[in-house]
Design an enzyme around this catalytic site. Structure first.
Site, mmCIF file in Angstrom:
data_model
loop_
_atom_site.group_PDB
_atom_site.id
_atom_site.type_symbol
_atom_site.label_atom_id
_atom_site.label_comp_id
_atom_site.label_asym_id
_atom_site.label_seq_id
_atom_site.Cartn_x
_atom_site.Cartn_y
_atom_site.Cartn_z
ATOM 1 N N HIS A 220 0.833 -1.207 0.000
ATOM 2 C CA HIS A 220 0.000 0.000 0.000
ATOM 3 C C HIS A 220 0.864 1.251 0.000
ATOM 4 O O HIS A 220 2.084 1.204 0.229
ATOM 5 C CB HIS A 220 -0.949 0.015 1.208
ATOM 6 C CG HIS A 220 -0.274 0.066 2.548
ATOM 7 N ND1 HIS A 220 0.364 1.183 3.037
ATOM 8 C CD2 HIS A 220 -0.157 -0.887 3.531
ATOM 9 C CE1 HIS A 220 0.839 0.935 4.245
ATOM 10 N NE2 HIS A 220 0.545 -0.313 4.565
ATOM 11 N N CYS A 238 3.412 -4.540 6.746
ATOM 12 C CA CYS A 238 3.015 -4.308 5.357
ATOM 13 C C CYS A 238 4.208 -3.842 4.522
ATOM 14 O O CYS A 238 5.254 -3.459 5.055
ATOM 15 C CB CYS A 238 1.906 -3.263 5.288
ATOM 16 S SG CYS A 238 0.322 -3.831 5.942
#
Length: 295
Positions: A220, A238
């Protein structure tokens, strides 16, 4: 394509179940993943996930009635992961730019003649294969074998151990893109932290989020902290990317695209999301009821 079911039937390796062995009650398919060719294109790592509406009693008999045919054939096999769920994975990645047809002839199961036979066609798109190097802090994305983009990233920094696992480390292994959202709400609830007064608490709206596991890992856009991209690992697990890189990656991503992450000590479990490529081919085939019954 050498279909496991077809081979077993042709070689006489699978006995036809008697009426007494037939599935109790009408067996139907409750869900098929991914969606059909008119709805989405999928990546070259995509699995076919079939969920039935009740527990399957005779797995070998049912598996023999599931067929997969590809325009560009490659070997594949089914693996049962639950009493109602079976997954098809290929030995090597699917060839790009083709259609794959799945057929379930459940009406041929003894005692199940009233069931509906099901056919679904999948559209395989470009071969998007990304390699995330957490030590060099870069993601290299290839499309149909050619390098398309290098994106500076920041991965999990580590440092929070729960039940013997450093949950702040990104998992190394072959992930698949599972879904994506232009804006995803991410919170600290996965840590058990829900009190806004807790220094570990967070709730953020994150752009261009591509989910790659069930344990909360995404590729992301970084929510600020751009100074770390390409330089060090600072996330909670992440893969953070630049705004331009994340938006571009989101735009090309198909469910089933391959994202291979390297360089961390935390290994991706094959049951975490769609991480089925973590099993080698020999191990994967052990989950086939047909292959087990034919030995």
């Amino acid at each position: 394509m050498r279909l496991i079911a077809a081979m077993a039937l042709a070689c006489g390796l699978l006995a036809v179940p008697s009426v007494a062995q037939a599935q109790a009650g009408k067996l139907e398919i409750a869900d098929i993943t991914p969606m059909d060719e008119k709805t989405e294109k999928v990546g070259v790592g995509f699995p076919i996930i079939v969920t039935f509406d009740r527990d399957v009693k005779d797995r070998a008999a049912v598996e023999a009635l599931l067929q997969v045919q590809a325009e560009k054939p490659v070997d594949g096999a089914w693996r049962w992961v639950a009493p109602r769920k079976v997954i098809y994975r290929t030995k090597f990645y699917w060839k790009a730019h083709q259609t794959v047809t799945f057929t379930a002839q459940l009406s041929k199961l003894p005692g199940n003649q009233a069931a509906k036979d099901v056919t679904r066609r999948f559209a395989v798109g470009a071969a998007n294969i990304s390699v995330v190097d957490t030590r060099k802090h870069v993601m290299r994305v290839t499309r149909d074998g050619k390098l398309a983009k290098k994106i500076p990233i920041s991965a999990g920094r580590g440092g929070l151990v729960k039940n013997g696992v450093d949950v702040y480390l990104t998992t190394s292994g072959v992930h698949l893109a599972m879904n994506k959202k232009p804006m995803e709400t991410m919170t600290s609830s996965w840590l058990g932290v829900t009190d806004p007064k807790d220094p570990r608490y967070y709730k953020e709206e994150i752009p261009w989020a591509v989910r790659i596991s069930d344990s909360g890992e995404y590729v992301h856009q970084s929510a600020g902290y751009y100074q770390f991209l390409g330089r060090s690992n600072q996330s909670h697990g992440c893969v953070r990317a630049t705004p331009a890189g994340a938006k571009w990656f989101y735009g090309i991503t198909q469910r089933g695209d391959v994202i291979k992450i390297t360089g961390t000590k935390r290994k991706l479990d094959w049951t975490n999301g769609w991480s089925y490529w973590q099993l080698n081919w020999t191990e994967w085939k052990k989950g086939s009821a047909l292959l087990t019954s034919s030995r």
